[in-house]
Design an enzyme around this catalytic site. Sequence first.
Site, PDB file in Angstrom:
ATOM      1  N   TYR A 180      15.011  30.211   8.395  1.00 48.83           N
ATOM      2  CA  TYR A 180      13.771  30.881   8.803  1.00 48.83           C
ATOM      3  C   TYR A 180      13.672  30.978  10.321  1.00 48.83           C
ATOM      4  O   TYR A 180      13.998  30.024  11.039  1.00 48.83           O
ATOM      5  CB  TYR A 180      12.562  30.087   8.313  1.00 48.83           C
ATOM      6  CG  TYR A 180      12.235  30.285   6.862  1.00 48.83           C
ATOM      7  CD1 TYR A 180      11.894  31.548   6.364  1.00 48.83           C
ATOM      8  CD2 TYR A 180      12.253  29.213   5.983  1.00 48.83           C
ATOM      9  CE1 TYR A 180      11.578  31.716   5.022  1.00 48.83           C
ATOM     10  CE2 TYR A 180      11.940  29.372   4.651  1.00 48.83           C
ATOM     11  CZ  TYR A 180      11.604  30.630   4.169  1.00 48.83           C
ATOM     12  OH  TYR A 180      11.294  30.800   2.860  1.00 48.83           O
TER      13      TYR A 180
ATOM     14  N   MET B 113      11.156  24.602   2.675  1.00 46.63           N
ATOM     15  CA  MET B 113      10.381  23.773   1.752  1.00 46.63           C
ATOM     16  C   MET B 113      11.278  22.994   0.786  1.00 46.63           C
ATOM     17  O   MET B 113      11.063  21.807   0.542  1.00 46.63           O
ATOM     18  CB  MET B 113       9.411  24.653   0.950  1.00 46.63           C
ATOM     19  CG  MET B 113       8.487  23.851   0.054  1.00 46.63           C
ATOM     20  SD  MET B 113       7.484  24.877  -1.017  1.00 46.63           S
ATOM     21  CE  MET B 113       6.440  25.715   0.159  1.00 46.63           C
TER      22      MET B 113
ATOM     23  N   ARG C  91     -10.519  -0.369  14.817  1.00 47.21           N
ATOM     24  CA  ARG C  91     -10.259   0.459  13.644  1.00 47.21           C
ATOM     25  C   ARG C  91     -11.083  -0.035  12.469  1.00 47.21           C
ATOM     26  O   ARG C  91     -11.934   0.674  11.958  1.00 47.21           O
ATOM     27  CB  ARG C  91      -8.750   0.438  13.320  1.00 47.21           C
ATOM     28  CG  ARG C  91      -8.367   1.368  12.198  1.00 47.21           C
ATOM     29  CD  ARG C  91      -6.878   1.339  11.906  1.00 47.21           C
ATOM     30  NE  ARG C  91      -6.431   0.083  11.285  1.00 47.21           N
ATOM     31  CZ  ARG C  91      -5.240  -0.075  10.711  1.00 47.21           C
ATOM     32  NH1 ARG C  91      -4.368   0.915  10.698  1.00 47.21           N
ATOM     33  NH2 ARG C  91      -4.903  -1.230  10.168  1.00 47.21           N
TER      34      ARG C  91
ATOM     35  N   LYS D 113       0.850  -1.204   0.000  1.00 53.71           N
ATOM     36  CA  LYS D 113       0.000   0.000   0.000  1.00 53.71           C
ATOM     37  C   LYS D 113       0.883   1.251   0.000  1.00 53.71           C
ATOM     38  O   LYS D 113       2.080   1.180   0.294  1.00 53.71           O
ATOM     39  CB  LYS D 113      -0.902  -0.017   1.244  1.00 53.71           C
ATOM     40  CG  LYS D 113      -0.148  -0.016   2.576  1.00 53.71           C
ATOM     41  CD  LYS D 113      -1.074  -0.356   3.738  1.00 53.71           C
ATOM     42  CE  LYS D 113      -0.307  -0.328   5.065  1.00 53.71           C
ATOM     43  NZ  LYS D 113      -1.127  -0.843   6.180  1.00 53.71           N
TER      44      LYS D 113
END
Length: 375
Positions: free
Chosen positions: A262, A310, A140, A41
């Site tokens: 940053y 980023m 779940r 998956k």
Amino acid sequence: MQQIDAGHAGAVLEIDLTAVRANWRLLADRLGTTACGAVVKADAYGLGAATVVPALVAEGARNFFTAHLDEALALVPLLPGDASLFVLNGLPAGAEADCAAAGILPVLNSLGQVEAYAGLARRLGRALPAVLQVDSGMSRLGLDRGELERIAENRDHLAGLDLRLVMSHLACAERQDHPMNAAQLARFSAACRQLPAAPASLANSSGIFLGPDFHFNLARPGAALYGLAPVAGAANPMRPTVRLLARIIQTRETRAGDAVGYGARWTAPGPRRVATVAVGYADGYLRSLSGQATAFSGDVPVPLVGTVSMDSTTFDVTDAPEAVAGGFLELIGPRQAPDTVATAAGTIGYEILTALGRRYDRRYLTAPQPERCLP
Ligand SMILES: *Cc1c(COP(=O)(O)O)cnc(C)c1O
């Protein structure tokens, strides 16, 4: 997916298919007569299902698990006729016919899903292979206690279904001393006795290491195939499968007090050499690694300084004179496993792998790899 020019890419992601195969083999050997499946998956946990699945087929795997129907549909052309493909999340209402037409086995997680699929089987006039999941304690997915009782009392609910597997999923298997393991094993075993005889499956990667009582007929490993450690607090027997090499795009000398990144969250304590690499949080190098992670220049550890941006990240390479623009730093690799990166980020290796970016020059290695130099 966008084409990545190898010469332009900000990073190289090496994916060692030989190691993936060796990991599957190690688990299959450990399982003995129990069949070893493969959970692929989320694009094979970020490694690339289109490449990983054929490698596992070549190694002998025949039972593949995805989470979504569309993930499974994409894999159908890659599988030999004797393989089985399972959809763990079950089917959204209305998707039953597409699933049956492709010969995919849905994991039916509720009485409603059972009724919908059995209804389709009656309309088609043929038995449809399917899997029942029971909830053994994770709350779940899967039949709850009441739904299990209703099916046990009236097996007509299953009429039209060819029950190929009864399964459940463990919540705490990586912690071998966790009392949930025995409790779930007992509840699953009891559920199997209430249902028609069928092969059973309980173990994920970590469950395989809980011992033969947890193996049943088919195991469903994912993480361990991709090199993640299956047992918390123990040595990892799996081979590493990924290596992320980030290109250094600039270096600079700082003076004491110069801010980096940053938020100016890090300031150089003295004259330092800082390298900027072309990988950031948009590439899956999580922002929570800011100030926490370490990369490698050859064998020299270089700490991440400042905040992950980023598209770029800064490292203090003062102790690594070989780290120069055009060169590479190893962000993930044998010296810096995904599990280690995950700990620095406050998460688990699964999240590091499944977040691996789409802007990398991905190189699939198919021959055994000796210890190599940076590219
Ligand atoms: C993801 C998943 C697995 C694989 O688990 P790993 O811990 O990665 O081995 C097995 N079974 C189910 C139901 C899953 O959702």
